[in-house]
Structure formats: structure tokens, C-alpha cells
Write a protein that holds these residues in place. Sequence first.
Motif, PDB file in Angstrom:
ATOM      1  N   ARG A 147       0.797  -1.226   0.000  1.00  0.00           N
ATOM      2  CA  ARG A 147       0.000   0.000   0.000  1.00  0.00           C
ATOM      3  C   ARG A 147       0.832   1.280   0.000  1.00  0.00           C
ATOM      4  O   ARG A 147       0.294   2.371  -0.086  1.00  0.00           O
ATOM      5  N   ASP A 148       2.146   1.159   0.106  1.00  0.00           N
ATOM      6  CA  ASP A 148       3.004   2.333   0.200  1.00  0.00           C
ATOM      7  C   ASP A 148       3.427   2.821  -1.182  1.00  0.00           C
ATOM      8  O   ASP A 148       4.152   2.135  -1.908  1.00  0.00           O
ATOM      9  N   LYS A 149       2.985   4.029  -1.543  1.00  0.00           N
ATOM     10  CA  LYS A 149       3.273   4.570  -2.876  1.00  0.00           C
ATOM     11  C   LYS A 149       4.762   4.846  -3.057  1.00  0.00           C
ATOM     12  O   LYS A 149       5.327   4.561  -4.116  1.00  0.00           O
ATOM     13  N   VAL A 150       5.419   5.385  -2.040  1.00  0.00           N
ATOM     14  CA  VAL A 150       6.843   5.724  -2.151  1.00  0.00           C
ATOM     15  C   VAL A 150       7.671   4.470  -2.426  1.00  0.00           C
ATOM     16  O   VAL A 150       8.499   4.450  -3.352  1.00  0.00           O
ATOM     17  N   SER A 151       7.455   3.404  -1.660  1.00  0.00           N
ATOM     18  CA  SER A 151       8.187   2.148  -1.866  1.00  0.00           C
ATOM     19  C   SER A 151       7.907   1.567  -3.252  1.00  0.00           C
ATOM     20  O   SER A 151       8.818   1.096  -3.932  1.00  0.00           O
ATOM     21  N   SER A 152       6.659   1.599  -3.663  1.00  0.00           N
ATOM     22  CA  SER A 152       6.278   1.062  -4.971  1.00  0.00           C
ATOM     23  C   SER A 152       6.949   1.830  -6.102  1.00  0.00           C
ATOM     24  O   SER A 152       7.457   1.239  -7.055  1.00  0.00           O
ATOM     25  N   GLN A 175      -1.854   1.484  -9.637  1.00  0.00           N
ATOM     26  CA  GLN A 175      -2.425   1.749  -8.319  1.00  0.00           C
ATOM     27  C   GLN A 175      -3.898   1.381  -8.399  1.00  0.00           C
ATOM     28  O   GLN A 175      -4.615   1.877  -9.271  1.00  0.00           O
ATOM     29  N   ILE A 212      10.923  -5.745   2.213  1.00  0.00           N
ATOM     30  CA  ILE A 212       9.815  -5.030   2.847  1.00  0.00           C
ATOM     31  C   ILE A 212       9.052  -5.939   3.802  1.00  0.00           C
ATOM     32  O   ILE A 212       8.773  -5.581   4.948  1.00  0.00           O
ATOM     33  N   GLY A 218       6.939  -4.880   6.707  1.00  0.00           N
ATOM     34  CA  GLY A 218       5.901  -4.086   6.056  1.00  0.00           C
ATOM     35  C   GLY A 218       4.791  -4.968   5.559  1.00  0.00           C
ATOM     36  O   GLY A 218       4.857  -6.190   5.614  1.00  0.00           O
TER      37      GLY A 218
END
Length: 102
Positions: free
Chosen positions: A27-32, A57, A90, A96
Motif C-alpha cells: 500500500r506504500d506509494k513511495v516504496s512502490s 495503483q 519489505i 511491512g
Amino acid sequence: METAFSITVTLNLKHKKLPYGKFSLGRDKVSSMEIFSMLKGRSGSEHSCSIQMDLTQEITGLPVPIGMIHCSLEELKENVSVISREIFRIAQLEEGEIIPLK
């Protein structure tokens, strides 16, 4: 609002697209976005037959494209390795949340 990120692998054939693989990134946009930026490939396709990787997304179940690259078979092999390593990092080392595929 539920949101989730994934990378889909698609074969672009002469007359159709054949999606055949999907990686859930959580769910983490930055990591993705960081994972997708590590991948090898080109933004444009030179051939009608190619391998395409899409970062998507999903917002309340609806897919929204964020990025796309085209890669060779050799680049795909390296990209799968990068994605697998980062998902492991992660999920295991940072504890995560990675959403299992359905």
C-alpha cells in the motif's frame, strides 16, 4: 479509501496483449515507485512484440496506471529478481505489509 500497488507483466503480441504475471507491492506509494524506478527497460516500444511491465495503483478496486516500461527477456529476468528481493526486504526485514495475490 483502499489503495494497493502492483506490477503487471504483459506480452504484447501482434494482435493482442497477454497479461501473465502480477506482483503485489503493498500500500506504500513511495516504496512502490522506488521499486519500479529500479527496473530496467525503455518507456517506448520499438517492436510490436514486446514485454511490458506496468505499475498500477488500485483505488477501491479500479486500476489506475502510473508507469510503464518495455523490456527484453534478459531485462525481465533482472527485473523479477529486483522485485522479489525488494518484496522480501519489505515483508521480512522491515515487517511491512505486502498484500497477497487473490
